[in-house]
Write an enzyme that holds these catalytic residues in place. Structure first.
Site, PDB file in Angstrom:
ATOM      1  CB  CYS A  81     -61.959  71.409 -28.860  1.00 14.68           C
ATOM      2  SG  CYS A  81     -63.081  73.284 -29.156  1.00 14.68           S
ATOM      3  CD  GLU A 131     -62.315  81.406 -27.514  1.00 20.26           C
ATOM      4  OE1 GLU A 131     -62.678  80.196 -26.932  1.00 20.26           O
ATOM      5  OE2 GLU A 131     -61.061  81.843 -27.618  1.00 20.26           O
ATOM      6  CG  HIS A 144     -59.972  79.903 -23.121  1.00 19.40           C
ATOM      7  ND1 HIS A 144     -60.033  78.786 -22.855  1.00 19.40           N
ATOM      8  CD2 HIS A 144     -60.085  79.750 -24.731  1.00 19.40           C
ATOM      9  CE1 HIS A 144     -60.028  78.137 -24.298  1.00 19.40           C
ATOM     10  NE2 HIS A 144     -59.773  78.694 -24.758  1.00 19.40           N
ATOM     11  CD  GLU A 163     -64.899  76.198 -26.143  1.00 17.92           C
ATOM     12  OE1 GLU A 163     -64.678  77.407 -25.472  1.00 17.92           O
ATOM     13  OE2 GLU A 163     -64.351  74.860 -26.299  1.00 17.92           O
TER      14      GLU A 163
END
Lengths: 637, 637
Positions: free
Chosen positions: A412, A316, A263, A332
């Protein structure tokens, strides 16, 4: 006695330009809008419930927890951002909101300092039962970061005290002692927060705990394996489909990790903490590991927009080397922010412009793209190519939005971009024992200690940079200036050679001294490594740190064959009316005329010549929905 | 009195060559191995349980159902394939296995003819409760096809009787009558089977039922919507994530469907049934709809290997026009078989070589690729590009296997390729009221009625085709020969103009007449429509119907930059030792030398020259694991 952790943010004022304007918009629009969002006051938007969870935990209202297990972090990141903002731009509304939160945070924790409203409010949830997935420690980290920012902003230790109570609980709970848990966070973040808390509080225990978390990670016996067994987990979650423990950067101890993996946001936060600890403790093994991971990332995993994250069930994760698809890129916004955080810390370890270059690339492209021009819409995923019909229909593009949206169920990125931009001073300038170092070029003033500097520039649109020393400490002092491929002068005289991409100007400074350069900003065609299939036979356009994209609104559809010939003249064009002023790239482009048939033996399709207008990537998607792409065809002739 | 449905398969003997050898391998190896597989007799392979389910239903053994809800279809497809095989190559082992199954099938159904072991054996399963997902009607279709094949092979009506009992039950159950269910199969297949059954039995009711199923599909009130509501389904299954009812080709009535969409195999089987019904009933609306769907598929959805299916949660759906990714293509073997089935039926509607061309393309590339050279390993998904590291690690490539495997948990493709190849005679030759039509060129003999023809050729490796009339009916009769871009002669005299790609040779034929041509087989570079991003700046190599691929084993890795310049001379090379003889394409290729950096402004990477050896796509992956790709770089210079 607590001491401020870093450069006070009010020492650096971005006075104008791309960065100054973005920072101002975040302060005057984005933060207030986000405050409404996390308080469920935006009509039509998905309710966040994040502040409400805190109110329930504080006993002010009745209700049940709602949202994701890391919902608390949205509030904490917003609070951190707001506390950055008021350091350089006092705002009664923000201060009132901050105080409201401080009051809640003082009352929300359990008696022993525990704070994680998900676990506190969910009847079935228990502490420390699923450290891998439930983000207790991640949320603790974000809260601690907010508390340190609040202390830096206000000098008040109210929130810092809450954070220390929580950190003390963690310090009692986790470690190598007989009654302690030898675990670590599933989502790194707490580690770098504890380093900040140690600095702010002067309490080395917190830093030691951070180091424990970092070094325990991936060790055998393996905590996440044992924890999963205790939960009788039948199979790992889908997001760890391919990576296994590497998804959590826990496949081997961090000092044995050589390739960035798993991640991407978790990876960035972990590596940032490793760099923090290397700086604070001088740990050579952590520094070496950081450098190896950095080199590998830059050489094989970095999107041209300064982003990371290319695959995985959610998209991700780091993928294989050179696997950088453009139409289903994740990149991201949070990962690019994490990359900036890591890069900034690498600069502390070693003043080397390789880190500043990547940090700047991430900022001007992937990070700024995350926020719309109006300051109220966001990209979570940042695609490098969009074809709305395909993007919406393709399952493997399901995470890609074709336009920025007002909020996310998993929100987020919005507060993260707010806290990054509100603390950008920390990324632009750093102090060293012998002076100051300047990493980013923007119109700004720097006033710190005996220093007063004024930076005048229209960078990144124009290359001229003029730094005027308005005040300086007595005696010799160093100004380290990122070279940025320019020939620098001090009072008109050549400034000498750079060291690792920084001019190290050590001298006795006088008010009126001028450091100046013209940073070369040619329009460049960039090609990728031949293993990057999405970029094969293609080029991207760039000028300085800005990567450009072409959009359907300027050129019509059918962008996959849109390109430029090798001899096409390309030039920058200042467009004062476009988004308050940007430099576009103009020239002549070509596009193949679409044939009727799907396959043909005639290789030379007729082409049409069309005027090129490439726009800075971070500005794309502000004019309605349409095709967009960065990698355009490189026609040899 | 039942009558055989079509050309008897023993009328056509493939005597040698690519097709003859494949058919023979299927007969002598594949079918026996598959019989072991569905009887759970292959050590180490996932047990199929398919025959065992039938034994349990027949009451011969005790046990529980195991496998997927369409597990029955594996047995039925195998039985159909075996019944085709024994029509032209009697085999006691196969006949014994067939008889074993006939015996089971006579005893497995419920008293009223119902047959679906999943529903019969699962305590919680009930008939007709989930026609959308549970494949009851799909399995019925495959069983009926097998029964018709058994009747054609043996003349015995034993299995046909079982099939008619089942079909009669369906005919009572489904329809527009007051007590009937206005539904249709979630997975089309039954429709085309019922048309076959009607022909075999002479009972038009079955065909009418097929037409009811086809025309009811997508009508309002919408059966699948109502059925899902009755089940209180909260959200549609993930595989219909984007397409909704179009996943099942049930979004609108079939005559209003203009773009092929949804699950590709279902689409092919449905369109094949529509073509069947158009042929049998003369329904112009169905024919028009078929033609629209065909045109759209060929112009915008067809992989160069003659495959379809490019996206979706499982990968198996039609995507947007021109969205034909090569590294995560689905191009399911079954879908290409379905495409051949549809194409063959379109030829019955209109003798036009556009259908035969696509049918041949699918056969020699996508379908043959589904079966290994040893006849015992299979591709379900057929990628157009493989990079084993990426393919294994990328979530969006998770359905792609880098090598053929012995069996699948969902084993639809293996018996499907066996039944296709065992009935290939039906695809090579058709009869019309005035004679015969030849669609595929292969060394073969055709003996039907008063006709006896011998086709001699080494096609597709060499272009020369010689068709000798050894016997012919008295008086004028037509031989329709697919032109295949060749100049044909009859007894040395030019054969005249083709009509829609077929020479319509109507004359009085004499034994010894020779129809001959040299089909041009140049090595061709093929480019795709510029919207196909995976093929942008790239070409594929082809020769006749054969599409070529390059493999790492011949060239080393780094194939994304592997390509040819426009002036490179390419030539075919007969390689007698390669897989029993194939024609490869050889010449000079180039590849960019990999640089150290990920991005560079220098566009001209140094290249190395390497010998090219492109192999027929369907033969790839028979020499160990490695990179492979069809679309190679098209270097202008």
């Amino acid at each position: 006695m607590p001491t401020p952790t870093a450069f006070p943010l009010n020492a650096i004022r971005f006075t104008d330009g791309v960065l100054g304007e973005r920072i101002e918009r975040v302060g005057t629009t984005t933060l207030l809008r986000q405050w409404d969002a996390i308080n469920d006051r935006i009509p039509g938007a998905l309710p966040s419930h994040a502040v409400r969870n805190l109110r329930i935990a504080a006993g002010d209202v009745e209700g049940e927890f709602d949202g994701l297990c890391f919902q608390d972090s949205d509030v904490a990141k917003w609070l951190e951002a707001a506390c950055y903002r008021i350091q350089f731009a006092p705002d009664p509304k923000l201060s009132a909101a901050i105080n409201e939160l401080v009051d809640l945070y003082e009352r929300a924790p359990d008696d022993d300092g525990y704070l994680h409203t998900y676990t506190q409010l969910k009847p079935e949830a228990k502490r420390w039962e699923n450290l891998r997935d439930l983000h207790e420690l991640y949320c603790a980290g974000h809260f601690i970061e907010a508390a340190v920012a609040h202390f830096d902003a206000t000098g008040s230790t109210r929130l810092l005290t809450v954070a220390r109570n929580l950190a003390d609980l963690l310090d009692r709970t986790f470690g190598e002692g007989p009654d302690q848990i030898r675990a670590y966070p599933g989502h790194p973040e707490l580690e770098l927060a504890l380093v900040k808390l140690a600095r702010a509080s002067g309490e080395i225990r917190y830093q030691n705990l951070a180091e424990f978390f970092v070094r325990e990670r991936g060790r055998s016996p393996h905590y996440f394996v044992e924890e999963a067994n205790r939960r009788q987990e039948k199979q790992p979650p889908v997001w760890a489909y391919f990576d296994g423990q590497a998804y959590w950067q826990a496949h081997v101890p961090v000092t044995e990790q050589t390739e960035p993996g798993g991640h991407a946001v978790r990876a960035m936060y972990l590596y940032a903490a490793m760099a923090d600890l290397a700086r604070e403790t001088g740990a050579v093994d952590l520094k070496r590991s950081c450098q190896r991971l950095w080199d590998e990332m830059v050489a094989r995993h970095l999107y041209i927009i300064g982003g990371v994250g290319a695959d995985g069930p959610g998209g991700e994760n780091f993928s294989e080397p050179y696997d950088l698809p453009d139409d289903r890129s994740y990149a991201e916004t949070c990962a690019a922010i994490g990359l900036m955080m890591w890069a900034r810390r690498m600069l502390d370890l070693s003043l080397d412009s390789q880190y500043a270059d990547v940090m700047e690339l991430a900022l001007y492209n992937n990070v700024l793209a995350g926020l719309s021009q109006d300051g109220c819409h966001y990209f979570y995923v940042n695609p490098l190519a969009v074809n709305p019909g395909e993007t919406r229909r393709r399952y493997d593009c399901r995470m890609v939005k074709t336009q920025r949206v007002p909020w996310f169920g998993c929100a987020c990125c919005p507060p993260n971009v707010a806290r990054l931009l509100s603390s950008l001073g920390h990324y632009a300038v750093s102090k060293s024992s012998v002076g100051l170092a300047l990493h980013l070029f923007a119109p700004m003033t720097i006033k710190h200690g005996d220093w007063a500097l004024r930076v005048e520039t229209r960078y990144p649109w124009e290359g001229e940079v003029k730094i005027t020393v308005e005040a300086a400490p007595e005696g010799e002092a160093e100004l380290a200036i990122r070279q940025a491929r320019a020939d620098w002068t001090v009072n008109g005289t050549a400034a000498g050679e750079a060291v690792m991409g920084y001019l190290r100007l050590l001298r006795v400074w006088q008010p009126g001294d001028v450091i100046a350069a013209e940073i070369p900003l040619p329009v460049e065609r960039i090609r990728a490594h031949p293993r990057v299939t999405s970029a094969a036979g293609r080029v991207a356009l760039a000028r300085g740190p800005i990567v450009y994209a072409v959009e359907e609104v300027d050129h019509g559809g059918g962008l996959p064959s849109f390109g430029i010939t090798r001899d096409a003249a390309l030039s920058p064009r200042w467009e004062a009316d476009a988004w308050g002023g940007v430099t576009t790239i103009v020239g002549q482009a070509v596009r193949e005329l679409p044939p009727e048939t799907l396959y043909e033996t005639n290789l030379n399709l007729p082409r049409e010549t069309v005027p090129l207008r490439a726009v800075p990537y971070a500005w794309w998607g502000n004019r309605g929905e349409g095709e967009m792409r960065i990698w355009i065809r490189d026609y040899e002739s």
